[in-house]
Write a protein that holds these residues in place. Structure first.
Motif, PDB file in Angstrom:
ATOM      1  N   GLU A 105      28.006  -3.661  46.061  1.00  0.00           N
ATOM      2  CA  GLU A 105      29.436  -3.362  45.893  1.00  0.00           C
ATOM      3  C   GLU A 105      30.081  -4.316  44.893  1.00  0.00           C
ATOM      4  N   LEU A 106      29.708  -5.575  44.957  1.00  0.00           N
ATOM      5  CA  LEU A 106      30.256  -6.562  44.035  1.00  0.00           C
ATOM      6  C   LEU A 106      29.834  -6.248  42.603  1.00  0.00           C
ATOM      7  N   LEU A 107      28.605  -5.810  42.435  1.00  0.00           N
ATOM      8  CA  LEU A 107      28.091  -5.445  41.112  1.00  0.00           C
ATOM      9  C   LEU A 107      28.937  -4.334  40.499  1.00  0.00           C
ATOM     10  N   VAL A 108      29.260  -3.327  41.288  1.00  0.00           N
ATOM     11  CA  VAL A 108      30.058  -2.198  40.798  1.00  0.00           C
ATOM     12  C   VAL A 108      31.456  -2.658  40.402  1.00  0.00           C
ATOM     13  N   THR A 109      32.081  -3.484  41.243  1.00  0.00           N
ATOM     14  CA  THR A 109      33.453  -3.929  40.963  1.00  0.00           C
ATOM     15  C   THR A 109      33.520  -4.767  39.694  1.00  0.00           C
ATOM     16  N   TYR A 110      32.610  -5.724  39.541  1.00  0.00           N
ATOM     17  CA  TYR A 110      32.618  -6.567  38.345  1.00  0.00           C
ATOM     18  C   TYR A 110      32.365  -5.732  37.087  1.00  0.00           C
ATOM     19  N   ARG A 111      31.471  -4.764  37.160  1.00  0.00           N
ATOM     20  CA  ARG A 111      31.181  -3.946  35.982  1.00  0.00           C
ATOM     21  C   ARG A 111      32.350  -3.043  35.621  1.00  0.00           C
TER      22      ARG A 111
ATOM     23  N   LEU B 273      34.887  -5.774  33.876  1.00  0.00           N
ATOM     24  CA  LEU B 273      34.445  -6.489  32.681  1.00  0.00           C
ATOM     25  C   LEU B 273      33.516  -5.605  31.860  1.00  0.00           C
ATOM     26  N   ASN B 274      33.026  -6.156  30.770  1.00  0.00           N
ATOM     27  CA  ASN B 274      31.978  -5.479  30.011  1.00  0.00           C
ATOM     28  C   ASN B 274      30.734  -5.410  30.902  1.00  0.00           C
ATOM     29  N   LYS B 275      30.204  -4.229  31.103  1.00  0.00           N
ATOM     30  CA  LYS B 275      29.073  -4.090  32.042  1.00  0.00           C
ATOM     31  C   LYS B 275      27.874  -4.926  31.612  1.00  0.00           C
ATOM     32  N   ASN B 276      27.775  -5.266  30.333  1.00  0.00           N
ATOM     33  CA  ASN B 276      26.637  -6.048  29.845  1.00  0.00           C
ATOM     34  C   ASN B 276      26.793  -7.548  30.107  1.00  0.00           C
ATOM     35  N   GLN B 277      27.967  -7.961  30.591  1.00  0.00           N
ATOM     36  CA  GLN B 277      28.120  -9.368  30.959  1.00  0.00           C
ATOM     37  C   GLN B 277      27.983  -9.565  32.465  1.00  0.00           C
ATOM     38  N   VAL B 278      27.643  -8.477  33.161  1.00  0.00           N
ATOM     39  CA  VAL B 278      27.403  -8.506  34.604  1.00  0.00           C
ATOM     40  C   VAL B 278      25.955  -8.114  34.853  1.00  0.00           C
ATOM     41  N   ILE B 279      25.139  -9.065  35.297  1.00  0.00           N
ATOM     42  CA  ILE B 279      23.692  -8.887  35.357  1.00  0.00           C
ATOM     43  C   ILE B 279      23.216  -8.709  36.793  1.00  0.00           C
ATOM     44  N   ASP B 280      22.431  -7.656  37.021  1.00  0.00           N
ATOM     45  CA  ASP B 280      21.779  -7.455  38.318  1.00  0.00           C
ATOM     46  C   ASP B 280      20.447  -8.207  38.291  1.00  0.00           C
ATOM     47  N   LEU B 281      20.324  -9.242  39.123  1.00  0.00           N
ATOM     48  CA  LEU B 281      19.119 -10.060  39.122  1.00  0.00           C
ATOM     49  C   LEU B 281      17.892  -9.318  39.635  1.00  0.00           C
TER      50      LEU B 281
ATOM     51  N   PRO C  28      33.021  -9.564  24.156  1.00  0.00           N
ATOM     52  CA  PRO C  28      32.799  -8.332  23.381  1.00  0.00           C
ATOM     53  C   PRO C  28      31.323  -7.959  23.283  1.00  0.00           C
ATOM     54  N   GLU C  29      31.114  -6.680  23.047  1.00  0.00           N
ATOM     55  CA  GLU C  29      29.765  -6.093  23.058  1.00  0.00           C
ATOM     56  C   GLU C  29      28.825  -6.734  22.048  1.00  0.00           C
ATOM     57  N   TYR C  30      29.317  -7.068  20.865  1.00  0.00           N
ATOM     58  CA  TYR C  30      28.408  -7.516  19.801  1.00  0.00           C
ATOM     59  C   TYR C  30      27.801  -8.891  20.097  1.00  0.00           C
ATOM     60  N   ILE C  31      28.408  -9.629  21.006  1.00  0.00           N
ATOM     61  CA  ILE C  31      27.837 -10.924  21.396  1.00  0.00           C
ATOM     62  C   ILE C  31      26.776 -10.751  22.471  1.00  0.00           C
ATOM     63  N   LEU C  32      26.917  -9.692  23.262  1.00  0.00           N
ATOM     64  CA  LEU C  32      25.987  -9.453  24.367  1.00  0.00           C
ATOM     65  C   LEU C  32      24.782  -8.612  23.965  1.00  0.00           C
ATOM     66  N   VAL C  33      24.967  -7.714  23.020  1.00  0.00           N
ATOM     67  CA  VAL C  33      23.902  -6.800  22.610  1.00  0.00           C
ATOM     68  C   VAL C  33      23.583  -7.026  21.137  1.00  0.00           C
ATOM     69  N   PRO C  34      22.437  -7.639  20.822  1.00  0.00           N
ATOM     70  CA  PRO C  34      22.070  -7.901  19.422  1.00  0.00           C
ATOM     71  C   PRO C  34      22.037  -6.608  18.606  1.00  0.00           C
ATOM     72  N   GLY C  35      22.562  -6.693  17.398  1.00  0.00           N
ATOM     73  CA  GLY C  35      22.557  -5.530  16.523  1.00  0.00           C
ATOM     74  C   GLY C  35      23.796  -4.675  16.625  1.00  0.00           C
TER      75      GLY C  35
ATOM     76  N   PRO D  39      35.638 -16.976  29.169  1.00  0.00           N
ATOM     77  CA  PRO D  39      34.567 -15.963  29.163  1.00  0.00           C
ATOM     78  C   PRO D  39      33.522 -16.277  30.232  1.00  0.00           C
ATOM     79  N   VAL D  40      33.036 -15.244  30.913  1.00  0.00           N
ATOM     80  CA  VAL D  40      32.075 -15.458  31.998  1.00  0.00           C
ATOM     81  C   VAL D  40      30.862 -14.538  31.838  1.00  0.00           C
ATOM     82  N   ILE D  41      29.728 -15.052  32.279  1.00  0.00           N
ATOM     83  CA  ILE D  41      28.541 -14.229  32.499  1.00  0.00           C
ATOM     84  C   ILE D  41      28.329 -14.216  34.004  1.00  0.00           C
ATOM     85  N   VAL D  42      28.204 -13.027  34.590  1.00  0.00           N
ATOM     86  CA  VAL D  42      28.114 -12.888  36.039  1.00  0.00           C
ATOM     87  C   VAL D  42      26.706 -12.439  36.421  1.00  0.00           C
ATOM     88  N   PHE D  43      26.036 -13.207  37.278  1.00  0.00           N
ATOM     89  CA  PHE D  43      24.724 -12.851  37.793  1.00  0.00           C
ATOM     90  C   PHE D  43      24.870 -12.522  39.271  1.00  0.00           C
TER      91      PHE D  43
END
Length: 524
Positions: free
Chosen positions: A87-93, A96-104, A51-58, A71-75
């Motif tokens: 392409e993989l970045l778009v599919t995962y976002r 899932l919650n786009k904030n748990q998929v990180i573009d390095l 959920p968003e509140y765990i990924l984004v403070p406040g 639960p996963v964090i995807v880099f």
């Protein structure tokens, strides 16, 4: 007249009316399928959603959030695999919650994980049970090459998290040794929705496996002239993040010396293989349009190995490039006892190997027979036994031995620590590589104290599938474990280098022709 034209334009002869009807039916059908798929996927992906509140403070706390079982964090390294990373970045976002998929390419993993774990700790302190469950069940997915995967492993080690999450790797590089070792494959994956959902299910079912972490330190006197900083190939976006000079406040720093440190989990290599890898990465930066897919990359890698003369190394490369002429090697098999390691004079590449995969899936250590283990005081190669396997190669032909049944390089030692002491004036540079990331290492010609030392540095947790090739000392009967008592028929250690060279000249090279189904990714 206009009316007549309109009627003719939709006549059966024109076919346009039929085409419009078919298109409409197709759109309606796709709409129904999309809704059905969406309903089906939503119930599945809740198991991975944070959920968003765990990924984004406040953010506002959601007390009715579903507790995910995995639960996963995807880099994702969006620059890996040609266009596949993006392409993989778009599919995962989308899944899932786009904030748990990180573009390095936009955020670094140390900052992301530090923030997430700080938020989890704050929420737990306020009695949030969901935060506690997510921290306990969290798993990391990293998509990229071996260098990218090593970056994440290093970050997880350095952060010293209370409950370090296990890591799964998506093969987006050229060699993909880390994913291959743990059953995730070595070919670039599909990027569509079904492929990603299938991979997530594999992550949920995967078992945890500890592997050794290895620390590497290089120390040399400050040169009187010029710089001895590692020279990265231009391509690497996270240039030498695994190997860098320590700060003045670091406990390893010594006055009057340059000290560099780093870490690896798969291998450290020095010599011809690192030189070819360096040329490959440099070429990719100069001509990125030629490196759009894995097959093209692998062919270019082979071509560079040929053009640089490593298939005829004795003709194109002076003996001063050989490991024995360049450096003295010592190993520690038991604590406190350094031993000189005898290196055959023809060895041009040395590999310190932790995992059973090198150069796209080859195993340089091989499978020693029971007799060989007893006679040479060796143990089976485990990934968590605090020992590293040291292997040598003479040239690219020697590397092709790995394609033969039970093939292997020249087994030099198993050690808990390894030390290289470079000979004064032997060379003004050499090439080194850590987990897929090569660099050119200048050597001061006026210094005989250049030292590289490798030692065990704890462990990190990987995720492994049932196709895992790596073996644990705690579970010798790991999946796909082959019979260790199998006798070998490519025991080149019992013949001299000169004899081997003569046999090759007189036709022995036919033994190492490429099989029809040989994957060119198996060459470094």
């Amino acid at each position: 007249m206009r009316k007549m034209d309109l009627r003719n334009s939709f006549s059966p002869r024109s076919g346009r009316l039929k085409e419009l009807k078919n298109s409409f039916r197709h759109l309606v059908s796709r709409g129904h399928e999309a809704v059905a798929d969406g309903v089906k996927s939503e119930s599945v992906l809740k198991d991975f959603y944070i959920p968003e509140y765990i990924l984004v403070p406040g953010s506002e706390v959601d007390n009715e959030s579903h507790t995910p079982s995995c639960p996963v964090i995807v880099f994702i390294n969006s620059k890996s695999g040609g266009q596949l990373g993006r392409e993989l970045l778009v599919t995962y976002r989308n899944l899932l919650n786009k904030n748990q998929v990180i573009d390095l390419g936009e955020e670094t993993p140390d900052k992301v994980l530090h923030q997430i774990y700080a938020t989890l700790q704050t929420l737990k302190n306020h009695g949030d049970e969901l935060a506690a469950e997510i921290e306990k069940r969290l798993r990391i997915i990293v998509a990229g090459g071996d260098g990218t995967a090593g970056w994440l492993l290093g970050v997880v080690c350095d952060l010293k998290l209370p409950q370090p999450p296990p890591i799964a790797t998506v093969p987006l590089g050229t060699g993909n040794n880390l994913p291959f070792s743990f059953g995730w494959g070595k070919k670039n994956p599909g990027t569509d929705r079904l492929s990603v959902e299938s991979f997530l299910e594999q992550v949920k079912a995967a078992k945890e496996m500890k592997i050794d972490s290895w620390h590497i330190i290089m120390r040399m006197k400050c040169p009187k002239e010029g710089s001895c900083d590692p020279v990265a190939p231009l391509e690497l976006p996270h240039s030498l993040h695994a190997f860098h000079r320590v700060s003045e406040s670091d406990s390893l720093n010594m006055e009057g010396y340059h000290t560099f440190r780093g870490g690896f989990w798969n291998y450290f290599s020095m010599g011809m293989d690192a030189q070819v890898s360096y040329a490959f990465h440099s070429e990719r930066k100069l001509h990125p349009e030629k490196f759009k897919n894995q097959i093209v990359n692998q062919r270019t890698y082979l071509k560079l190995g040929c053009t640089q003369g490593w298939f005829c190394a004795s003709l194109f490369h002076p003996s001063s490039r050989n490991i024995a002429q360049l450096t003295k090697v010592k190993v520690m098999k038991s604590k406190g006892q350094w031993e000189d390691l005898s290196i055959p004079s023809s060895i041009r590449s040395i590999v310190c190997l932790n995992l059973p995969s090198f150069s796209g899936g080859l195993n340089p250590w091989g499978k020693p027979s029971g007799k060989k283990l007893r006679d040479r005081d060796l143990t089976p190669p485990y990934v968590d036994d605090s020992l590293i396997e040291v292997v040598g190669f003479r040239n690219a032909w020697h590397g092709l031995v790995l394609l033969a049944p039970n093939g292997h390089g020249t087994r030099l030692a198993q050690a808990s620590r390894t030390r290289f002491e470079f000979r004064k004036g032997a060379a003004d540079h050499t090439f080194m590589r850590i987990d897929g990331e090569p660099w050119k290492q200048p050597l001061p010609v006026d210094d005989d104290t250049v030292v590289v030392e490798i030692s065990n540095h704890g462990q990190v947790t990987m995720l492994a599938t049932t196709s895992c090739r790596a073996r644990s000392i705690h579970d010798p009967a790991s999946p796909n474990n082959d019979n260790d008592d199998e006798e070998e028929n490519t025991d080149e250690e019992d013949e001299s280098a000169e004899d081997w060279e003569e046999r090759r000249k007189f036709g022995a090279a036919d033994t190492f022709k490429f099989p029809d189904d040989f994957d060119i990714s198996q060459l470094s």
